[in-house]
Motif scaffolding. Sequence first.
Motif, PDB file in Angstrom:
ATOM      1  N   VAL A 182      36.505  42.015  60.962  1.00 45.49           N
ATOM      2  CA  VAL A 182      36.178  42.601  59.663  1.00 45.49           C
ATOM      3  C   VAL A 182      35.050  41.845  58.956  1.00 45.49           C
ATOM      4  CG1 VAL A 182      37.085  43.152  57.361  1.00 45.49           C
ATOM      5  CG2 VAL A 182      38.521  43.496  59.373  1.00 45.49           C
ATOM      6  N   LEU A 183      35.070  40.522  59.020  1.00 38.88           N
ATOM      7  CA  LEU A 183      34.219  39.712  58.144  1.00 38.88           C
ATOM      8  C   LEU A 183      32.954  39.142  58.755  1.00 38.88           C
ATOM      9  CD1 LEU A 183      36.973  37.670  56.300  1.00 38.88           C
ATOM     10  CD2 LEU A 183      35.845  39.778  55.537  1.00 38.88           C
ATOM     11  N   GLU A 184      32.870  39.035  60.060  1.00 38.17           N
ATOM     12  CA  GLU A 184      31.717  38.344  60.646  1.00 38.17           C
ATOM     13  C   GLU A 184      30.370  38.903  60.179  1.00 38.17           C
ATOM     14  OE1 GLU A 184      30.010  36.463  64.783  1.00 38.17           O
ATOM     15  OE2 GLU A 184      31.690  37.859  64.888  1.00 38.17           O
ATOM     16  N   PRO A 185      30.196  40.229  60.099  1.00 41.28           N
ATOM     17  CA  PRO A 185      28.885  40.719  59.627  1.00 41.28           C
ATOM     18  C   PRO A 185      28.519  40.242  58.217  1.00 41.28           C
ATOM     19  CG  PRO A 185      30.143  42.500  60.633  1.00 41.28           C
ATOM     20  CD  PRO A 185      31.075  41.331  60.517  1.00 41.28           C
ATOM     21  N   SER A 186      29.489  40.188  57.314  1.00 40.86           N
ATOM     22  CA  SER A 186      29.167  39.772  55.943  1.00 40.86           C
ATOM     23  C   SER A 186      29.191  38.253  55.775  1.00 40.86           C
ATOM     24  CB  SER A 186      30.112  40.433  54.936  1.00 40.86           C
ATOM     25  OG  SER A 186      31.440  40.047  55.175  1.00 40.86           O
ATOM     26  N   LEU A 187      30.064  37.564  56.506  1.00 38.85           N
ATOM     27  CA  LEU A 187      30.115  36.100  56.416  1.00 38.85           C
ATOM     28  C   LEU A 187      28.906  35.448  57.075  1.00 38.85           C
ATOM     29  CD1 LEU A 187      33.807  35.012  57.193  1.00 38.85           C
ATOM     30  CD2 LEU A 187      32.580  34.787  55.038  1.00 38.85           C
ATOM     31  N   GLY A 188      28.449  36.040  58.164  1.00 36.93           N
ATOM     32  CA  GLY A 188      27.330  35.461  58.893  1.00 36.93           C
ATOM     33  C   GLY A 188      27.748  34.355  59.845  1.00 36.93           C
ATOM     34  N   HIS A 189      29.036  34.146  59.987  1.00 27.79           N
ATOM     35  CA  HIS A 189      29.555  33.151  60.932  1.00 27.79           C
ATOM     36  C   HIS A 189      30.945  33.570  61.356  1.00 27.79           C
ATOM     37  CE1 HIS A 189      32.296  31.448  57.920  1.00 27.79           C
ATOM     38  NE2 HIS A 189      31.287  31.535  57.070  1.00 27.79           N
ATOM     39  N   LYS A 190      31.396  33.014  62.464  1.00 24.16           N
ATOM     40  CA  LYS A 190      32.744  33.309  62.955  1.00 24.16           C
ATOM     41  C   LYS A 190      33.769  32.446  62.219  1.00 24.16           C
ATOM     42  CE  LYS A 190      32.525  35.019  67.636  1.00 24.16           C
ATOM     43  NZ  LYS A 190      33.453  36.106  67.418  1.00 24.16           N
ATOM     44  N   VAL A 191      34.941  33.015  62.056  1.00 26.78           N
ATOM     45  CA  VAL A 191      36.084  32.238  61.592  1.00 26.78           C
ATOM     46  C   VAL A 191      36.615  31.508  62.816  1.00 26.78           C
ATOM     47  CG1 VAL A 191      38.403  32.346  60.620  1.00 26.78           C
ATOM     48  CG2 VAL A 191      36.635  33.933  59.801  1.00 26.78           C
ATOM     49  N   VAL A 192      36.675  30.190  62.747  1.00 26.35           N
ATOM     50  CA  VAL A 192      37.151  29.391  63.872  1.00 26.35           C
ATOM     51  C   VAL A 192      38.618  29.030  63.676  1.00 26.35           C
ATOM     52  CG1 VAL A 192      36.833  27.226  65.133  1.00 26.35           C
ATOM     53  CG2 VAL A 192      34.840  28.493  64.310  1.00 26.35           C
ATOM     54  N   ASP A 193      38.978  28.728  62.443  1.00 22.69           N
ATOM     55  CA  ASP A 193      40.345  28.309  62.152  1.00 22.69           C
ATOM     56  C   ASP A 193      40.677  28.713  60.721  1.00 22.69           C
ATOM     57  OD1 ASP A 193      42.830  27.206  62.641  1.00 22.69           O
ATOM     58  OD2 ASP A 193      42.173  25.132  62.455  1.00 22.69           O
ATOM     59  N   LEU A 194      41.967  28.685  60.409  1.00 27.50           N
ATOM     60  CA  LEU A 194      42.409  28.971  59.050  1.00 27.50           C
ATOM     61  C   LEU A 194      43.703  28.240  58.779  1.00 27.50           C
ATOM     62  CD1 LEU A 194      45.008  31.128  59.226  1.00 27.50           C
ATOM     63  CD2 LEU A 194      43.180  32.692  59.789  1.00 27.50           C
ATOM     64  N   ARG A 195      44.017  28.179  57.513  1.00 30.96           N
ATOM     65  CA  ARG A 195      45.275  27.574  57.070  1.00 30.96           C
ATOM     66  C   ARG A 195      45.927  28.563  56.118  1.00 30.96           C
ATOM     67  NH1 ARG A 195      46.693  24.772  52.463  1.00 30.96           N
ATOM     68  NH2 ARG A 195      44.578  24.831  51.665  1.00 30.96           N
ATOM     69  N   PHE A 196      47.177  28.940  56.397  1.00 33.59           N
ATOM     70  CA  PHE A 196      47.878  29.852  55.502  1.00 33.59           C
ATOM     71  C   PHE A 196      48.204  29.113  54.209  1.00 33.59           C
ATOM     72  CE2 PHE A 196      48.759  31.782  59.656  1.00 33.59           C
ATOM     73  CZ  PHE A 196      48.288  33.063  59.396  1.00 33.59           C
ATOM     74  N   ILE A 197      48.059  29.812  53.090  1.00 29.50           N
ATOM     75  CA  ILE A 197      48.336  29.224  51.773  1.00 29.50           C
ATOM     76  C   ILE A 197      49.400  30.060  51.075  1.00 29.50           C
ATOM     77  CG2 ILE A 197      46.062  28.141  51.555  1.00 29.50           C
ATOM     78  CD1 ILE A 197      45.214  30.474  49.753  1.00 29.50           C
ATOM     79  N   SER A 198      49.884  29.563  49.969  1.00 24.80           N
ATOM     80  CA  SER A 198      50.925  30.254  49.206  1.00 24.80           C
ATOM     81  C   SER A 198      50.477  31.657  48.824  1.00 24.80           C
ATOM     82  CB  SER A 198      51.259  29.459  47.945  1.00 24.80           C
ATOM     83  OG  SER A 198      52.155  30.194  47.137  1.00 24.80           O
ATOM     84  N   THR A 199      51.390  32.592  48.945  1.00 25.63           N
ATOM     85  CA  THR A 199      51.079  33.972  48.602  1.00 25.63           C
ATOM     86  C   THR A 199      51.479  34.312  47.166  1.00 25.63           C
ATOM     87  OG1 THR A 199      53.191  34.697  49.517  1.00 25.63           O
ATOM     88  CG2 THR A 199      51.261  34.787  50.979  1.00 25.63           C
ATOM     89  N   GLU A 200      52.051  33.362  46.459  1.00 24.96           N
ATOM     90  CA  GLU A 200      52.457  33.614  45.072  1.00 24.96           C
ATOM     91  C   GLU A 200      51.347  33.214  44.112  1.00 24.96           C
ATOM     92  OE1 GLU A 200      56.186  31.946  43.906  1.00 24.96           O
ATOM     93  OE2 GLU A 200      57.294  33.454  45.038  1.00 24.96           O
ATOM     94  N   LEU A 201      51.021  34.137  43.219  1.00 27.41           N
ATOM     95  CA  LEU A 201      50.102  33.846  42.128  1.00 27.41           C
ATOM     96  C   LEU A 201      50.968  33.595  40.901  1.00 27.41           C
ATOM     97  CD1 LEU A 201      47.376  36.588  42.733  1.00 27.41           C
ATOM     98  CD2 LEU A 201      47.329  34.191  43.423  1.00 27.41           C
ATOM     99  N   ILE A 202      51.122  32.329  40.567  1.00 25.01           N
ATOM    100  CA  ILE A 202      52.039  31.913  39.510  1.00 25.01           C
ATOM    101  C   ILE A 202      51.444  32.248  38.141  1.00 25.01           C
ATOM    102  CG2 ILE A 202      53.326  29.959  38.541  1.00 25.01           C
ATOM    103  CD1 ILE A 202      54.054  30.648  41.463  1.00 25.01           C
ATOM    104  N   PRO A 203      52.207  32.933  37.291  1.00 27.71           N
ATOM    105  CA  PRO A 203      51.693  33.257  35.951  1.00 27.71           C
ATOM    106  C   PRO A 203      51.601  32.011  35.076  1.00 27.71           C
ATOM    107  CG  PRO A 203      53.969  34.018  36.215  1.00 27.71           C
ATOM    108  CD  PRO A 203      53.529  33.471  37.537  1.00 27.71           C
ATOM    109  N   GLN A 204      50.702  32.060  34.098  1.00 25.75           N
ATOM    110  CA  GLN A 204      50.513  30.939  33.177  1.00 25.75           C
ATOM    111  C   GLN A 204      51.620  30.879  32.129  1.00 25.75           C
ATOM    112  OE1 GLN A 204      48.012  28.628  33.507  1.00 25.75           O
ATOM    113  NE2 GLN A 204      47.571  29.685  35.414  1.00 25.75           N
TER     114      GLN A 204
END
Length: 152
Positions: A26-48
């Motif tokens: 999905v992203l390589e054309p717009s990013l201009g580079h390959k995704v080599v690795d990733l790290r999953f992060i929290s999926t919760e957006l905590i309210p203020q």
Amino acid sequence: MNDVLFKFIFGKIERKDITVDFLNSVLEPSLGHKVVDLRFISTELIPQSEEEKLSRLDVACELDTGELVDVEVQVVNYNNMQRRTLYYWSGLYLSRLAKGQNYRCLRPVITINILAFKLLPQEEPHAMYGIYNPKTGDRLTGDCEIHFLEIP
């Protein structure tokens, strides 16, 4: 398409290679580079505050190059996808700036929406949006990139 199955396949560390392959597709054309690795992060957006909405993203990760990515699956059209997308995007964008940090520390946020319905006017199933000057087409910043994959 189903949230639970999508999270099981694309949101687990043991299958992160599948997620990397999907993001590259999905992203390589717009990013201009390959995704080599990733790290999953929290999926919760905590309210203020208690009065604000708690939101849970489907799959959220940080790419090896620092961009943050939110991938959402939506099966039913509740006629709010554009605003919901901006709400999630802004929550992720704002969540990573610590007190006292310079705005240069903000990282680009990319949202990918996989929709089981037709939402947008174009014929192509993949559309990318950002913040552009409507007269010149110049992009203001690469910090906002929103993809829609329509698969009715």
